[in-house]
Design a protein around this motif. Structure first.
Motif, mmCIF file in Angstrom:
data_model
loop_
_atom_site.group_PDB
_atom_site.id
_atom_site.type_symbol
_atom_site.label_atom_id
_atom_site.label_comp_id
_atom_site.label_asym_id
_atom_site.label_seq_id
_atom_site.Cartn_x
_atom_site.Cartn_y
_atom_site.Cartn_z
ATOM 1 N N GLY A 139 0.791 -1.217 0.000
ATOM 2 C CA GLY A 139 0.000 0.000 0.000
ATOM 3 C C GLY A 139 0.820 1.262 0.000
ATOM 4 N N ALA A 140 2.159 1.176 0.060
ATOM 5 C CA ALA A 140 2.966 2.399 0.110
ATOM 6 C C ALA A 140 3.193 2.915 -1.293
ATOM 7 C CB ALA A 140 4.286 2.119 0.797
ATOM 8 N N ASN A 141 3.479 4.146 -1.363
ATOM 9 C CA ASN A 141 3.754 4.746 -2.669
ATOM 10 C C ASN A 141 5.059 4.166 -3.217
ATOM 11 O OD1 ASN A 141 1.497 6.368 -2.598
ATOM 12 N ND2 ASN A 141 2.583 8.021 -1.505
ATOM 13 N N PRO A 142 5.206 4.053 -4.502
ATOM 14 C CA PRO A 142 6.467 3.554 -5.061
ATOM 15 C C PRO A 142 7.619 4.489 -4.737
ATOM 16 C CG PRO A 142 5.062 4.460 -6.783
ATOM 17 C CD PRO A 142 4.243 4.445 -5.554
ATOM 18 N N PRO A 143 8.742 3.895 -4.482
ATOM 19 C CA PRO A 143 9.892 4.751 -4.100
ATOM 20 C C PRO A 143 10.262 5.691 -5.230
ATOM 21 C CG PRO A 143 10.623 2.534 -4.593
ATOM 22 C CD PRO A 143 9.137 2.502 -4.650
ATOM 23 N N PRO A 144 10.730 6.829 -4.854
ATOM 24 C CA PRO A 144 11.104 7.789 -5.889
ATOM 25 C C PRO A 144 12.342 7.320 -6.642
ATOM 26 C CG PRO A 144 11.700 8.618 -3.749
ATOM 27 C CD PRO A 144 10.937 7.351 -3.525
ATOM 28 N N THR A 145 12.396 7.615 -7.909
ATOM 29 C CA THR A 145 13.531 7.248 -8.738
ATOM 30 C C THR A 145 14.657 8.244 -8.564
ATOM 31 O OG1 THR A 145 12.638 8.500 -10.587
ATOM 32 C CG2 THR A 145 11.960 6.172 -10.405
ATOM 33 N N ALA A 146 15.766 7.860 -9.174
ATOM 34 C CA ALA A 146 16.931 8.768 -9.060
ATOM 35 C C ALA A 146 16.685 10.074 -9.759
ATOM 36 C CB ALA A 146 18.172 8.072 -9.641
ATOM 37 N N ALA A 147 15.957 10.003 -10.875
ATOM 38 C CA ALA A 147 15.658 11.240 -11.591
ATOM 39 C C ALA A 147 14.754 12.146 -10.794
ATOM 40 C CB ALA A 147 15.019 10.902 -12.955
ATOM 41 N N GLY A 148 13.772 11.507 -10.098
ATOM 42 C CA GLY A 148 12.860 12.318 -9.280
ATOM 43 C C GLY A 148 13.577 12.957 -8.117
ATOM 44 N N GLN A 149 14.492 12.201 -7.521
ATOM 45 C CA GLN A 149 15.226 12.774 -6.394
ATOM 46 C C GLN A 149 16.126 13.919 -6.854
ATOM 47 O OE1 GLN A 149 17.281 9.647 -4.418
ATOM 48 N NE2 GLN A 149 15.389 8.792 -3.483
ATOM 49 N N LEU A 150 16.786 13.697 -8.007
ATOM 50 C CA LEU A 150 17.650 14.755 -8.498
ATOM 51 C C LEU A 150 16.833 15.991 -8.838
ATOM 52 C CD1 LEU A 150 20.140 12.747 -10.777
ATOM 53 C CD2 LEU A 150 20.593 13.789 -8.529
ATOM 54 N N GLY A 151 15.587 15.738 -9.402
ATOM 55 C CA GLY A 151 14.746 16.893 -9.701
ATOM 56 C C GLY A 151 14.292 17.609 -8.464
ATOM 57 N N ALA A 152 13.931 16.828 -7.440
ATOM 58 C CA ALA A 152 13.488 17.465 -6.203
ATOM 59 C C ALA A 152 14.620 18.206 -5.535
ATOM 60 C CB ALA A 152 12.902 16.412 -5.267
ATOM 61 N N ALA A 153 15.787 17.512 -5.599
ATOM 62 C CA ALA A 153 16.927 18.200 -4.977
ATOM 63 C C ALA A 153 17.291 19.439 -5.744
ATOM 64 C CB ALA A 153 18.098 17.238 -4.910
ATOM 65 N N ALA A 154 17.178 19.313 -7.095
ATOM 66 C CA ALA A 154 17.529 20.487 -7.886
ATOM 67 C C ALA A 154 16.530 21.588 -7.668
ATOM 68 C CB ALA A 154 17.580 20.099 -9.363
ATOM 69 N N ALA A 155 15.244 21.222 -7.473
ATOM 70 C CA ALA A 155 14.235 22.256 -7.242
ATOM 71 C C ALA A 155 14.257 22.779 -5.832
ATOM 72 C CB ALA A 155 12.848 21.706 -7.565
ATOM 73 N N GLY A 156 14.892 22.044 -4.932
ATOM 74 C CA GLY A 156 14.937 22.497 -3.530
ATOM 75 C C GLY A 156 13.672 22.210 -2.771
ATOM 76 N N GLY A 157 12.796 21.215 -3.152
ATOM 77 C CA GLY A 157 11.545 20.862 -2.469
ATOM 78 C C GLY A 157 11.584 19.447 -1.887
ATOM 79 N N ARG A 158 10.524 19.134 -0.987
ATOM 80 C CA ARG A 158 10.447 17.838 -0.302
ATOM 81 C C ARG A 158 8.985 17.431 -0.172
ATOM 82 N NH1 ARG A 158 12.646 16.610 5.805
ATOM 83 N NH2 ARG A 158 12.125 14.358 5.830
ATOM 84 N N ARG A 159 8.683 16.121 -0.403
ATOM 85 C CA ARG A 159 7.304 15.617 -0.309
ATOM 86 C C ARG A 159 7.299 14.237 0.350
ATOM 87 N NH1 ARG A 159 3.487 12.554 -3.100
ATOM 88 N NH2 ARG A 159 1.399 13.482 -3.160
ATOM 89 N N GLU A 160 6.489 14.113 1.423
ATOM 90 C CA GLU A 160 6.364 12.848 2.160
ATOM 91 C C GLU A 160 4.874 12.473 2.241
ATOM 92 O OE1 GLU A 160 8.135 13.164 5.945
ATOM 93 O OE2 GLU A 160 10.190 13.472 5.192
ATOM 94 N N SER A 161 4.594 11.198 2.037
ATOM 95 C CA SER A 161 3.205 10.709 2.073
ATOM 96 C C SER A 161 3.163 9.428 2.912
ATOM 97 C CB SER A 161 2.696 10.422 0.650
ATOM 98 O OG SER A 161 1.390 9.867 0.715
ATOM 99 N N VAL A 162 2.291 9.402 3.947
ATOM 100 C CA VAL A 162 2.094 8.242 4.840
ATOM 101 C C VAL A 162 0.610 7.831 4.786
ATOM 102 C CG1 VAL A 162 2.260 7.331 7.158
ATOM 103 C CG2 VAL A 162 3.961 8.988 6.344
ATOM 104 N N THR A 163 0.338 6.557 4.405
ATOM 105 C CA THR A 163 -1.038 6.037 4.306
ATOM 106 C C THR A 163 -1.156 4.795 5.173
ATOM 107 O OG1 THR A 163 -1.207 6.879 2.039
ATOM 108 C CG2 THR A 163 -2.841 5.223 2.750
ATOM 109 N N ASN A 164 -2.160 4.775 6.072
ATOM 110 C CA ASN A 164 -2.450 3.626 6.933
ATOM 111 C C ASN A 164 -3.731 2.942 6.466
ATOM 112 O OD1 ASN A 164 -0.235 4.167 8.647
ATOM 113 N ND2 ASN A 164 -1.456 5.664 9.801
ATOM 114 N N TYR A 165 -3.697 1.604 6.373
ATOM 115 C CA TYR A 165 -4.831 0.807 5.916
ATOM 116 C C TYR A 165 -5.381 -0.028 7.089
ATOM 117 C CZ TYR A 165 -3.299 2.052 1.235
ATOM 118 O OH TYR A 165 -2.950 2.743 0.113
ATOM 119 N N GLU A 166 -6.729 -0.332 7.074
ATOM 120 C CA GLU A 166 -7.380 -1.160 8.091
ATOM 121 C C GLU A 166 -6.899 -2.604 7.963
ATOM 122 O OE1 GLU A 166 -9.185 -0.575 10.580
ATOM 123 O OE2 GLU A 166 -9.809 1.495 10.300
#
Length: 560
Positions: free
Chosen positions: A338-365
């Motif tokens: 149920g967890a989101n797919p891990p970010p790829t290297a390109a996504g991390q480099l883009g986030a790092a290059a953009a200077g932003g951060r995003r975290e998502s936590v989902t709990n299921y019954e």
């Protein structure tokens, strides 16, 4: 002679009066007639008195001595006749006055009964303390409850004991009231569960804060009739459970008799069924967890997303300088359900290059199933049936019928019928035993009461004793004393006359002494005396009563 004979010839139809006939009776006949008439009068008066005697009925029964004395005194003032019966335990009065006297006595509060109720509050005295008032109130409440319980048809007497604790201002320290009831039943009567429950709830509803579980009912033998607080009796079974088992056994027994009696006869089969009933209650709870499912088949319990943005520019290197710190982290090899797919290297480099951060936590019954199972109470665990069948009579030629055993084939068929009737189950462990044996018949017949000893016959004889006895007595007196006197009164009395004159008058050919024959021929014409004699004979033949009265007056010297 001529004067006496000529008198009846002038009035031959004259008859004597009753006074003359009564005077003609002798002394013994007069005494018998008087005694008979007197006895007839006595019998008539006795029949009249007994016929007017009222029929007595019960006014009140089972009275205490105090109430009995008060009722007798009141009956004496009202001029009502009364009697005692059953050793003074019942008061009887005429049947036509029972209802009137009961209403008049009820208006005066009689009978009061040996149990005192709330009328005790009417006898309050000056200077009575609060304790005495509470005690009188408790006694009055007990008396009223006793009267209500004694109104039941099965209860002969009862006593009620109430325990009413003193109430104070502290709620936690207050004690609950309780009650005890002692009942005495009539012989041969019982109280069923519904009646016991009614008595318990009657007392519990009459006393504030009294719970039905705090009411105990006992009989005169000391046996507890009501259920204990835990609801179980001796051996863990209460009366309702035992009654349920008895009903099941009686139902199966009745089924067996209904199926076999048409085959072997009504009095040729006996059956008993024993049932083992399980009253235990079982409860089971199970919890099951299903394996992990995909994101689409799972229910989201909670979800949290965190995003952060930084300043535009190159990312500042962090960590220990070197080649390792300059490499991006490798992707995770173990996926999370149920967890989101891990970010790829390109996504991390883009986030790092953009200077932003995003975290998502989902709990299921978590998938879970809870199942609760409760076993039924009162299920039959095992049945045991015992059946006895009598020998059947078989005609043996010209002689009387002889009882013989049933053939094995018929016994097997009857056993199969019994099994099908009770719902035989081999897995349950049921058993059926059918036996064929001759019944032992008592050779001595029951002696019936003869007709003259039966209560109905005795009661009828008592009711008819006086009328029949008086009728027989009157008939005996009438036939033995009065009738002979009346017959003697109506029959003239024969009075002997000197010279045989009455015989000469009544006889057709009077007997005369022999006379010598006349010497010569005489005149054969009748003389005057012979004519009178012929007339007297004719009168005696035609009207003998008149001739008898003439002779009687002649003898008594009444003729001139």
């Amino acid at each position: 002679m001529s004067a006496v004979v000529d008198a009846p010839l002038m009035n031959p139809s004259a008859s004597p009066t009753w006074l003359q006939r009564l005077s003609a009776l002798d002394r013994a006949q007069r005494m018998r007639l008087g005694a008979g008439l007197a006895l007839l009068v006595v019998a008539a008066v006795a029949a009249l008195v007994l016929g007017r005697q009222p029929d007595y009925r019960v006014l009140f029964a089972n009275l205490s001595d105090k109430d009995g004395g008060a009722i007798v005194a009141q009956l004496s003032q009202m001029n009502v006749p009364y009697r005692h019966a059953d050793g003074g335990g019942a008061i009887l009065i005429p049947a036509d006055k029972v209802h009137d006297v009961r209403l008049r006595l009820a208006s005066q509060g009689l009978p009061k009964g040996s149990v005192a109720g709330f009328e005790l509050m009417e006898q309050s005295k000056f200077g009575m303390t609060q304790f005495q008032e509470r005690l009188n109130f408790q006694r009055g409440l007990e008396g009223e409850l006793t009267r209500s319980i004694q109104a039941l048809s099965s209860v002969q007497s009862a006593r009620v004991h109430l325990a009413l604790p003193n109430q104070n201002g502290f709620f936690r320290e207050q004690q609950k009231p309780s009650a005890s009831i002692l009942v005495s039943l009539y012989p041969g009567r019982t109280l069923d569960r519904a009646q016991l429950a009614g008595i318990v709830h009657l007392v519990a509803s009459s006393v504030p804060e009294l719970a039905p579980s705090a009411v105990s009912v006992l009989d005169d033998s000391g046996k507890l009739l009501s259920n204990p607080p835990d609801g179980a009796g001796a051996g863990g079974f209460d009366a309702q459970q035992l009654q349920y088992v008895q009903q099941i056994e009686q139902q199966y027994t009745r089924r067996i008799l209904d199926i076999l009696e048409p085959v072997v006869g009504r009095s040729n089969v006996k059956a008993q069924v024993t049932a083992e009933v399980d009253f235990s209650q079982t409860e089971s709870t199970s919890e099951q967890h299903r394996p992990n499912l995909g994101a689409d088949a799972s229910a989201v319990r909670s979800q949290q997303v965190v995003e952060s943005t930084g300043v535009q520019g190159a990312a500042q290197p962090t960590g220990v300088p070197g080649a390792t710190s300059n490499q991006p982290p490798a992707p995770s090899s173990a996926p999370i359900n149920g967890a989101n797919p891990p970010p790829t290297a390109a996504g991390q480099l883009g986030a790092a290059a953009a200077g932003g951060r995003r975290e998502s936590v989902t709990n299921y019954e978590v998938d879970k199933t809870v199942r609760v199972t409760r076993g039924g109470s009162g299920s039959v665990k095992r049945l045991s049936a015992a059946v006895v069948v009598n020998y059947q009579p078989v005609a043996g030629g010209k002689g009387p019928a002889v009882n013989q055993a049933l053939p094995p084939e018929q016994l097997a068929q009857m056993t199969a019928l019994v099994r099908e009737t009770i719902g035989f189950s081999q897995e349950r462990g049921d058993s059926v035993n059918l036996m064929n044996t001759p019944f032992l018949v008592d050779a001595v017949p029951a002696a019936d009461l003869p007709l003259w000893k039966q209560p109905e016959t005795l009661e009828l004889a008592r009711s008819l004793a006086w009328p029949v006895g008086l009728s027989l007595f009157a008939a005996i007196v009438l036939l033995g004393l009065v009738r002979p006197a009346l017959k003697a009164l109506g029959k003239p009395r024969a009075v002997p006359v000197a010279g045989g004159q009455l015989d000469a008058l009544e006889a057709d050919q009077p007997q005369r002494p022999a006379l010598p024959a006349p010497s010569g021929a005489q005149d054969l014409s009748p003389t005057a005396e012979q004519l009178r004699l012929d007339e007297a004979r004719a009168l005696a033949r035609s009207n003998p009563m008149a001739v008898a009265n003439i002779v009687k007056n002649w003898v008594n010297g009444e003729a001139n």
